[in-house]
Write a protein that holds these residues in place. Sequence first.
Motif, PDB file in Angstrom:
ATOM      1  N   LYS A 168       7.448  -3.014  12.015  1.00 39.36           N
ATOM      2  CA  LYS A 168       7.653  -2.670  10.601  1.00 39.36           C
ATOM      3  C   LYS A 168       6.802  -3.553   9.693  1.00 39.36           C
ATOM      4  O   LYS A 168       6.252  -3.077   8.688  1.00 39.36           O
ATOM      5  N   LEU A 169       6.698  -4.827  10.034  1.00 43.77           N
ATOM      6  CA  LEU A 169       5.874  -5.724   9.221  1.00 43.77           C
ATOM      7  C   LEU A 169       4.405  -5.347   9.317  1.00 43.77           C
ATOM      8  O   LEU A 169       3.687  -5.333   8.303  1.00 43.77           O
ATOM      9  N   LEU A 170       3.941  -5.046  10.520  1.00 45.28           N
ATOM     10  CA  LEU A 170       2.538  -4.649  10.677  1.00 45.28           C
ATOM     11  C   LEU A 170       2.259  -3.345   9.935  1.00 45.28           C
ATOM     12  O   LEU A 170       1.172  -3.172   9.368  1.00 45.28           O
ATOM     13  N   GLN A 171       3.238  -2.440   9.884  1.00 47.07           N
ATOM     14  CA  GLN A 171       3.056  -1.208   9.134  1.00 47.07           C
ATOM     15  C   GLN A 171       3.021  -1.495   7.636  1.00 47.07           C
ATOM     16  O   GLN A 171       2.234  -0.892   6.894  1.00 47.07           O
ATOM     17  N   ALA A 172       3.881  -2.436   7.181  1.00 48.47           N
ATOM     18  CA  ALA A 172       3.867  -2.817   5.759  1.00 48.47           C
ATOM     19  C   ALA A 172       2.520  -3.423   5.379  1.00 48.47           C
ATOM     20  O   ALA A 172       1.984  -3.149   4.290  1.00 48.47           O
ATOM     21  N   LEU A 173       1.964  -4.231   6.265  1.00 48.05           N
ATOM     22  CA  LEU A 173       0.647  -4.801   6.009  1.00 48.05           C
ATOM     23  C   LEU A 173      -0.423  -3.720   5.963  1.00 48.05           C
ATOM     24  O   LEU A 173      -1.314  -3.733   5.102  1.00 48.05           O
ATOM     25  N   GLU A 174      -0.342  -2.769   6.880  1.00 48.96           N
ATOM     26  CA  GLU A 174      -1.319  -1.683   6.898  1.00 48.96           C
ATOM     27  C   GLU A 174      -1.195  -0.814   5.655  1.00 48.96           C
ATOM     28  O   GLU A 174      -2.202  -0.392   5.072  1.00 48.96           O
ATOM     29  N   ASP A 175       0.034  -0.554   5.222  1.00 44.39           N
ATOM     30  CA  ASP A 175       0.250   0.229   3.995  1.00 44.39           C
ATOM     31  C   ASP A 175      -0.368  -0.471   2.799  1.00 44.39           C
ATOM     32  O   ASP A 175      -0.990   0.165   1.933  1.00 44.39           O
ATOM     33  N   TRP A 176      -0.192  -1.788   2.724  1.00 46.87           N
ATOM     34  CA  TRP A 176      -0.789  -2.551   1.624  1.00 46.87           C
ATOM     35  C   TRP A 176      -2.311  -2.448   1.677  1.00 46.87           C
ATOM     36  O   TRP A 176      -2.951  -2.215   0.646  1.00 46.87           O
ATOM     37  N   TYR A 177      -2.871  -2.627   2.849  1.00 43.69           N
ATOM     38  CA  TYR A 177      -4.324  -2.612   2.970  1.00 43.69           C
ATOM     39  C   TYR A 177      -4.896  -1.258   2.585  1.00 43.69           C
ATOM     40  O   TYR A 177      -5.947  -1.180   1.923  1.00 43.69           O
ATOM     41  N   ARG A 178      -4.231  -0.186   2.963  1.00 41.16           N
ATOM     42  CA  ARG A 178      -4.713   1.160   2.636  1.00 41.16           C
ATOM     43  C   ARG A 178      -4.577   1.473   1.152  1.00 41.16           C
ATOM     44  O   ARG A 178      -5.275   2.360   0.645  1.00 41.16           O
ATOM     45  N   ALA A 179      -3.686   0.770   0.462  1.00 45.43           N
ATOM     46  CA  ALA A 179      -3.505   1.003  -0.975  1.00 45.43           C
ATOM     47  C   ALA A 179      -4.553   0.292  -1.820  1.00 45.43           C
ATOM     48  O   ALA A 179      -4.624   0.518  -3.034  1.00 45.43           O
ATOM     49  N   LEU A 180      -5.375  -0.550  -1.212  1.00 45.77           N
ATOM     50  CA  LEU A 180      -6.342  -1.333  -1.973  1.00 45.77           C
ATOM     51  C   LEU A 180      -7.466  -0.459  -2.517  1.00 45.77           C
ATOM     52  O   LEU A 180      -7.989   0.411  -1.814  1.00 45.77           O
ATOM     53  N   PRO A 181      -7.882  -0.699  -3.755  1.00 43.23           N
ATOM     54  CA  PRO A 181      -9.063  -0.005  -4.288  1.00 43.23           C
ATOM     55  C   PRO A 181     -10.341  -0.581  -3.691  1.00 43.23           C
ATOM     56  O   PRO A 181     -10.326  -1.617  -2.999  1.00 43.23           O
ATOM     57  N   ALA A 182     -11.447   0.035  -3.988  1.00 43.60           N
ATOM     58  CA  ALA A 182     -12.733  -0.392  -3.421  1.00 43.60           C
ATOM     59  C   ALA A 182     -13.125  -1.801  -3.841  1.00 43.60           C
ATOM     60  O   ALA A 182     -13.926  -2.456  -3.163  1.00 43.60           O
ATOM     61  N   SER A 183     -12.555  -2.302  -4.941  1.00 43.77           N
ATOM     62  CA  SER A 183     -12.921  -3.634  -5.430  1.00 43.77           C
ATOM     63  C   SER A 183     -12.523  -4.753  -4.476  1.00 43.77           C
ATOM     64  O   SER A 183     -13.005  -5.879  -4.608  1.00 43.77           O
ATOM     65  N   PHE A 184     -11.672  -4.470  -3.508  1.00 45.13           N
ATOM     66  CA  PHE A 184     -11.281  -5.472  -2.528  1.00 45.13           C
ATOM     67  C   PHE A 184     -12.231  -5.514  -1.333  1.00 45.13           C
ATOM     68  O   PHE A 184     -12.089  -6.382  -0.474  1.00 45.13           O
ATOM     69  N   GLN A 185     -13.163  -4.581  -1.275  1.00 40.99           N
ATOM     70  CA  GLN A 185     -14.105  -4.551  -0.170  1.00 40.99           C
ATOM     71  C   GLN A 185     -15.240  -5.555  -0.404  1.00 40.99           C
ATOM     72  O   GLN A 185     -15.561  -5.888  -1.549  1.00 40.99           O
ATOM     73  N   PRO A 186     -15.855  -6.042   0.673  1.00 36.03           N
ATOM     74  CA  PRO A 186     -16.969  -6.999   0.501  1.00 36.03           C
ATOM     75  C   PRO A 186     -18.116  -6.380  -0.291  1.00 36.03           C
ATOM     76  O   PRO A 186     -18.434  -5.202  -0.120  1.00 36.03           O
TER      77      PRO A 186
END
Length: 466
Positions: A316-334
Amino acid sequence: MPSPNSAPLEWYDLLAEDAINNIDRYNLNLDLDRTSFSRRQSPVAEAANIDPQLQSPRTGEGVSSSSQEQWNSIKNIPLAEDELVLFQHYVNVIGPILDLCDPSEQFTATVPGLAVHNVGLMKSLLAVAARHMALMHEPQLQQPNLDGQTPSSNAGNSVPLASPLIQLATQYYYETLHYLSQNLLYPSYSKSREIIATSILISTYEMWDSGGQYSNGAWERHLRGIFWIQRAQNNNGECKDPLRRAAWWQWIRQDTWVAFREHRRVLTIWRPTKRLMDLSPDELALRIVYICGRCVDFAANERKYDINTRIEQGGKLLQALEDWYRALPASFQPIHRVPLPESGALFAPIWIHPPSYAAAIQTFHFARIVAVINQPSMGGIDDFRVRQRLLDESVETICGITMMHQDNDLSSAMVNFQALYAAGLCVQSPVKQNAVLRILEKTLEITKFPPKTLLNDLADYWGAES
């Protein structure tokens, strides 16, 4: 759990107990009487007079705003020349560290404005500034303090303070406690923005003074007291007051690191109410700090549940982390990746801008490593490959971002060293272990905190695993 009205007093009692003990223990030559740390034993009226030594003279009538409070000064508190140097160091260096993920810059822009009217907040600001300058300018004087209490010195020895800056910082720290002892029973002060800002600055002072040892130490104990105050004021990561909100996030950052190192749960019981899709980019950068705390909780509960429950919780924690990462806009990308040089370097620098978004990505990978290495596995080559891929990706990202910041970015380094330590926990190759150790050592040269005993901790961990 203290009642809301007594929470600030209980927190102060923790501070005062350690302060009084340390006067004799460290042979402190302070211009204060130890009895001055005994807080008033009966409530006082709001209109009562405050010790004139603790407050700048009040002049003028008919003023409005918080300056009406009896514990505030209407006129700006005068600063001596050396105090102005410390004040500027706070604004230019310490404020940006605390405000790394706060675009409103509450600790840089708002707190100094409050401090010039409140003696307690001003003393705490000067204390943390002097203590940090001691770290930056006199690192050779820093020695591990086994109790994590103030001031830095060899535990058990009664010796004078070695550094004038440390001595100055300690004087301001004790003057802050003196102010608190005289004013905490004013109901408006115990619920004020000034006291929550003061508590965070005191905690930051103690963090830099702790020597990296938290067991039974002042910093660790006093973080619990700040938790009580936060509860009493109903502060959390979504409250409307920007200063209270910023103070809550700064407190949980500190408590999460201590909880991780001490294998305990993070103290907060607050739960976010906003959905990921409703968060702004800056709010997303803060939400990962909360999720990270939940991962540290998961690591602390390792022995409390059977293996199937642990696997489910970790999933569940790993899924919560993945959900957060997928919600990020492009500005978080390198925005830039440096190709690996031909010299055989193991990690390529990664530039994510602004630094607050880079810090969020570092926190994400820190949290993911903590979740993965504490989640049991039922075995199988496929599961092993997935877990190893996640860990390898996190190590490469953490090291890459850190390498991009290793010139002079002090604010980012305070997040990077934590992520690097987690990266070291999951690196098995001696070549990569040495690479991580070198990057971490350079980062600690920037932060001067925690001491390089953190490097020994990693080496001991690798030795035990081999």
